[in-house]
Design a protein around this motif. Structure first.
Motif, short mmCIF file in Angstrom:
data_model
loop_
_atom_site.label_atom_id
_atom_site.label_comp_id
_atom_site.label_asym_id
_atom_site.label_seq_id
_atom_site.Cartn_x
_atom_site.Cartn_y
_atom_site.Cartn_z
N SER A 1 41.33 -1.88 -4.56
CA SER A 1 40.33 -1.56 -3.54
C SER A 1 39.10 -2.45 -3.69
O SER A 1 38.72 -2.83 -4.81
CB SER A 1 39.91 -0.10 -3.64
N ALA B 1 36.25 -2.34 -6.67
CA ALA B 1 36.79 -1.82 -7.94
C ALA B 1 36.72 -2.91 -9.01
O ALA B 1 36.80 -4.11 -8.72
CB ALA B 1 38.23 -1.36 -7.75
N GLU B 2 36.59 -2.47 -10.26
CA GLU B 2 36.64 -3.42 -11.37
C GLU B 2 38.08 -3.59 -11.84
O GLU B 2 38.89 -2.66 -11.77
CB GLU B 2 35.75 -2.96 -12.53
N GLN C 1 43.97 -0.80 -13.41
CA GLN C 1 42.74 -1.24 -14.08
C GLN C 1 42.86 -2.62 -14.73
O GLN C 1 41.86 -3.32 -14.88
CB GLN C 1 42.33 -0.25 -15.18
#
Length: 474
Positions: free
Chosen positions: A85, A88-89, A103
């Motif tokens: 998204s 996001a990171e 992630q």
């Protein structure tokens, strides 16, 4: 006779005998063997099949071996893909053995961490996903997603603006060069060269492997290659305008102008050029191209490219034969609108060799006499190359006894190739034999005005020293 040649990539959709035969009949001049996919024996078998079919069809089809080069990719995900998204990171790290998730994911090229810094932009999956580097340490990059989407296993990763240190030739490439030499590739395409040294190394490796007849094609797809374009051309026999990776590194908007610059520079330096990537992409799944794709192919023809290339369209697409047929039609139509400015093109051009001067004199004479054809009798193909760098509107019929020359000539724009009998003969006998053979094939007829170039000593490389103008049958 079509001026611009067609290069078609072979793959699962184009490896059976009937499809290959129909593709060659539809207009394929050169087949591309993509070393990014498939085993060595698969490639050898395909080349053997192509050459058998070409012999049966009475044509000469060149073989382009395309090295994979340093593919900088991410590793694998637990679920094969993730949805990223905006905002996001996301982390890239050196732990390629551990499957990734939403992630993080590992890198197959951990040296990427050394090549980037905070603020750099990373582009994944041919630019579909964009991330900005926030920070890094010795084993990871922390990024923020600027343009999200679905990211799946083994997708490629580029740095906007270039600057990655990966060598152009990998250990896999060196092994593949041995395979290319084994099936006597006519052209060797080197991926991601940054400078002339990369091309000199590839040439030396190919020669050491026994591939002494292969012409070297530099794929221009790195930002670093653009300022070094002149030296890369000097070290190569031609270039491929590889618009996919190049667009990712320099930006889409810069590619059309770069394409024109590269093709023009190649012609000025007597080098070959191939225009590639997404030329008829929609025909992977559709039996007709978009009008934008038709215009793209036509513009490459008008730019003066030697060849236009099909990738997935013929390798894995649903309509490989139809795609070749449509591309051939577009090339013919576009060529009919190509302006002829031979006198202007020759202004301020100098020629330092006798055979080159003879070639240029033949072009000038054929153009101003409105000749029906130029008959080029050559051993190495150099005379035909020099002629093909100019547009005179006169077909170039090139005859040689050398099988390797005939296959290489399959890529030269405006050149049609015909084999000469292999027995020794005088020049006068050879010319009479050539004219009779061309008349039998329907390429010449009685009364045609023909400009012929040849050498006093038949079979001597660089020996073209004579131009003759005559009407067939007179």
């Amino acid at each position: 006779m079509r001026d611009t040649k067609i290069v078609a990539t072979l793959g699962p959709a184009s490896s059976d005998e009937q499809t290959l035969r129909e593709m060659i009949r539809a207009g394929v001049n050169v087949v591309r063997i993509n070393f990014s996919h498939g085993a060595a024996q698969d490639h050898i078998d395909r080349v053997n099949l192509v050459r058998r079919i070409a012999e049966e069809e009475g044509v000469y089809v060149g073989v382009l071996a395309d090295l994979q080069g340093p593919k900088i990719r991410i590793a694998m995900f637990e679920e094969k893909s993730v949805v990223l998204s905006n905002g996001a990171e996301f982390v890239f790290d050196t732990d390629s053995a551990t499957p990734g998730n939403v992630q993080r994911v590992g890198l197959d090229y951990p040296e990427l961490i050394k090549d980037v810094t905070g603020g750099d932009i990373l582009l994944l999956d041919d630019g579909k996903i964009r991330m900005k580097v926030l920070s890094k340490n010795e084993s990871s990059l922390r990024c923020v997603v600027e343009q999200g989407g679905v990211l799946s296993n083994r997708k490629g990763i580029n740095k906007l603006g270039g600057g990655l240190s990966a060598a152009a030739l990998t250990s896999k490439d060196m092994t593949d060069i041995l395979t290319a030499a084994a099936f006597e590739a006519d052209f060797l395409a080197v991926s991601f060269p940054k400078n002339a040294a990369d091309m000199y190394m590839a040439r030396e490796l190919m020669r050491n492997a026994g591939g002494t007849n292969a012409l070297m094609i530099a794929k221009i797809e790195r930002a670093e290659a653009i300022p070094n374009l002149e030296e890369i051309l000097e070290a190569s026999d031609g270039i491929m305008v590889a618009r996919g990776d190049l667009a990712v590194e320099v930006g889409d908007a810069k590619v059309p102008a770069l394409q024109k610059k590269m093709i023009r520079m190649a012609r000025e330096k007597n080098k070959l050029s191939i225009t590639a990537t997404q030329m008829m992409e929609s025909m992977i799944t559709s039996h007709v191209p978009t009008r934008a794709e038709v215009s793209d192919v036509a513009n490459a023809v008008l730019d003066g490219t030697d060849a236009v290339m099909l990738s997935a369209e013929t390798a894995s697409g649903a309509f490989p034969i139809e795609t070749v047929r449509v591309m051939a039609q577009v090339c013919v139509e576009a060529a009919s609108f190509t302006p002829i400015n031979l006198d202007q093109e020759m202004v301020n051009r100098t020629f330092g060799r006798i055979d080159q001067s003879v070639a240029m004199a033949a072009m000038f004479t054929a153009y101003h006499f409105n000749a029906n054809a130029i008959l080029c009798m050559t051993e190495s193909g150099s005379t035909a190359l020099w002629m093909s760098r100019f547009n005179s509107g006169v077909p170039i019929l090139c005859m040689s006894r050398n099988i390797h020359t005939l296959r290489r000539l399959s890529l030269y724009r405006t050149v049609s190739v015909v084999p000469m009998p292999t027995e020794d003969m005088t020049r006068e006998h050879a010319m009479a034999t050539a004219e009779a053979l061309l008349m039998k094939r329907g390429l010449l007829k009685l009364g045609d005005l023909v400009v012929t170039t040849s050498g006093s000593t038949m079979g001597k490389i660089g020996g073209s020293d004579t131009m003759l103008v005559r009407r067939i049958g007179s």
